[in-house]
Design an enzyme around this catalytic site. Structure first.
Site, short mmCIF file in Angstrom:
data_model
loop_
_atom_site.label_atom_id
_atom_site.label_comp_id
_atom_site.label_asym_id
_atom_site.label_seq_id
_atom_site.Cartn_x
_atom_site.Cartn_y
_atom_site.Cartn_z
N GLU A 200 -10.30 -3.14 -0.81
CA GLU A 200 -11.41 -2.33 -1.33
C GLU A 200 -12.68 -3.14 -1.59
OE1 GLU A 200 -10.24 0.08 -4.64
OE2 GLU A 200 -8.63 1.07 -3.54
N GLU A 407 -2.46 2.31 -0.39
CA GLU A 407 -2.34 2.73 -1.80
C GLU A 407 -2.49 4.24 -1.88
OE1 GLU A 407 -4.93 0.94 -4.72
OE2 GLU A 407 -4.58 -1.06 -3.90
C1 FCB Z 1 -7.46 0.91 -6.60
C2 FCB Z 1 -7.12 -0.56 -6.75
C3 FCB Z 1 -5.80 -0.82 -7.43
C4 FCB Z 1 -5.53 0.15 -8.56
C5 FCB Z 1 -5.77 1.57 -8.12
C6 FCB Z 1 -5.48 2.60 -9.17
O1 FCB Z 1 -8.84 1.08 -6.50
O2 FCB Z 1 -7.09 -1.17 -5.48
O3 FCB Z 1 -5.80 -2.15 -7.85
O4 FCB Z 1 -6.26 -0.19 -9.66
O5 FCB Z 1 -7.08 1.73 -7.67
#
Ligand code: FCB
Length: 502
Positions: A200, A407
């Site tokens: 990110e 994620e």
């Molecule tokens: C993302 C991050 C991760 C976590 C999630 C909820 O943006 O990459 O580390 O905090 O959100």
């Protein structure tokens, strides 16, 4: 979806068999629906994800240097309740226990990040062997458990000394990153096949340097644009450095939190607001990395701030080093409308003062709106449609690039009941809905190879500290006791049967 869908971990294999037998007994239509609508292909990668600063603790063990998150979280007012990652989930001292948990869940893959300040405490110079040894022990334990490691090199914990020298807005930080990538690749490349340069970069650049809600907490819009560029450059230089030391074949990737941007209406003004957010939220990374160019509209939108002369000849070609797959982190969609007039919102931290915006070049023309529908504990809307929209967009815009959901998950106010169980039906429903959206996108041609739940376990949720729980596994931070939540049991069942329960 109820917790009745969950079942004991030990029964995962039994459940998968029962599921098949049930299919055989049901009528053809139901069986076909189950098989075509809810099964994922053989070889689909089922994972869970974490990040170094959020779980490791042991902030000064074995020579680890401070990172920007140590500095930021220790300064009063930055993180809820003054929480820091000093101890976190103490994963640094609990690798065998945590790998055993992964094995119980039955994941095929585990995504973790390497803490740069454990390898180079000041961000330059020779590698610390003890830091490399920690990750070697982790990787060996994973391989021993039959779990594929997916290593992310940067999940936001820049060595503090590099920030003192200027941080990501400074070009040299990209060169330092490439050096670090080469060190870790050479040390672990014999046993790690999948590498991700950055997690990110949007958050690193715009939350770190524009809105200042993340480390290092700077609120300088131009610095954020410079940071974004140098993160792209560092991705390219780091990819080259990795490829120079990794054996073939190895996979090098990048993870982006692409925004599923939705205009409130089809009006020209709202569409333009959505375009602005797409430029500074998505294409600022997609265009350099996949096409070797800057988005022209972004350069126009930000012309009053910078002439982008920090982009040097050859930088964009370097950023465009081909990746083997693209990681997507998705939580919720982004609803936008045109702002009627320049109207900075009230600041939750300092009432009456405009909160600095991460949307450089888009503010003050854009209003971010609360999307309708149910919310998680983060107050993020639950809307799996945004994931489908992103995946089918990437199918069209980046043909030939395999995708992994690196994620996806949700925070809820979980607690262990007196019997030691953690019932989290909302998380099960969230994961079910999002996996169904992934499946639908795959059925419509998106090349998705795997899915990682954020997160394996409850952890330090950045500016929210320990107040937000995302884990499949509950962590009691006072005792470090781990308890598999109902969602963890449910996910184990999904993995065992290779798909969602009907
Ligand atoms: C993302 C991050 C991760 C976590 C999630 C909820 O943006 O990459 O580390 O905090 O959100």
């Amino acid at each position: 979806m109820t917790t009745a869908d969950a079942f004991a971990l030990g029964d995962a294999a039994t459940d998968a068999r029962t599921d098949t037998q049930t299919d055989a007994r049901t009528d053809v239509r139901t069986s076909a629906q189950t098989d075509t609508a809810l099964r994922f292909p053989a070889g689909f990668r089922w994972g869970a994800a974490t990040a170094a600063y959020q779980i490791e603790g042991a902030a000064s063990a074995d020579g680890r240097g401070p990172s920007i998150w140590d500095t930021f979280s220790r300064a009063p007012g930055n993180v809820l309740n003054g929480d820091t990652g000093d101890i976190a989930a103490d994963h640094y001292h609990r690798v065998p226990e945590d790998v055993a948990l992964l094995k119980r869940l039955g994941v095929s893959d585990y995504r973790f990040s390497v803490a740069w300040p454990r390898i180079q405490p000041t961000g330059r110079g020779p590698a610390l062997q003890r830091g490399l040894d920690f990750y070697r022990r982790l990787v060996d334990a994973l391989l021993e458990a039959g779990i594929r490691p997916v290593a992310t090199l940067y999940h936001w914990d820049l060595p503090q000394q590099l920030e003192v020298l200027g941080g990501w807005p400074r070009r040299e930080t990209a060169e330092r990153f490439a050096e670090y990538a080469g060190i870790v690749g050479a040390a672990l490349g014999d046993r790690v096949h999948d590498w991700t340069t950055f997690n990110e970069p949007w958050c690193a650049a715009f939350l770190g340097y524009a809105s200042g809600v993340h480390a290092p907490g700077r609120t300088e819009p131009v610095a954020a644009l410079r940071a974004a560029h140098h993160l792209n450059l560092a991705h390219g230089l780091g990819t080259a450095a990795l490829r120079a030391v990794l054996p073939h074949p190895a996979a090098v990737s990048l993870t982006l939190n692409l925004h599923a941007v939705r205009p409130l209406t089809g009006s020209a003004a709202d569409l333009d607001a959505a375009r602005r957010i797409d430029a500074v939220g998505n294409r600022i990374f997609l265009d350099p990395v996949f096409h070797g160019r800057l988005p022209e509209d972004l350069v126009r939108d930000t012309a009053g701030l910078t002439d982008w002369s920090f982009v040097r000849d050859g930088d964009l070609a370097a950023a465009a080093a081909p990746v083997d797959w693209l990681g997507i982190n998705y939580y919720s969609p982004t609803l936008v409308a045109a702002a009627p007039a320049a109207e900075p919102g009230p600041s939750p931290r300092s009432p009456g003062v405009a909160e600095p915006s991460p949307w450089v070049g888009a503010q003050p023309y854009v209003r971010l709106l609360p999307a309708p529908g149910p919310r998680t504990a983060m107050d993020w809307p639950v809307d799996a449609g945004g994931l489908y929209e992103l995946l089918t967009r990437l199918r069209d815009e980046l043909p030939g690039v395999p995708l992994l959901i690196t994620e996806n998950g949700a925070a809820y106010a979980d607690y262990a009941d007196p019997e030691g169980a953690v019932h989290d039906p909302d998380r099960i429903a969230y994961l079910h809905g999002h996996l169904a959206a992934v499946h639908a996108a795959m059925a419509d041609g998106a090349d998705v190879r795997g899915y990682f739940v954020w997160s394996l376990m409850d952890n330090f949720e950045w500016a929210h500290g320990y107040s937000k729980r995302f884990g499949l596994v509950h962590v009691d931070f006072a005792t470090q006791r781990r308890t598999v939540k109902d969602s963890g049991r449910w996910y184990a069942g999904v993995i065992a049967r290779g798909g969602l329960p009907a």
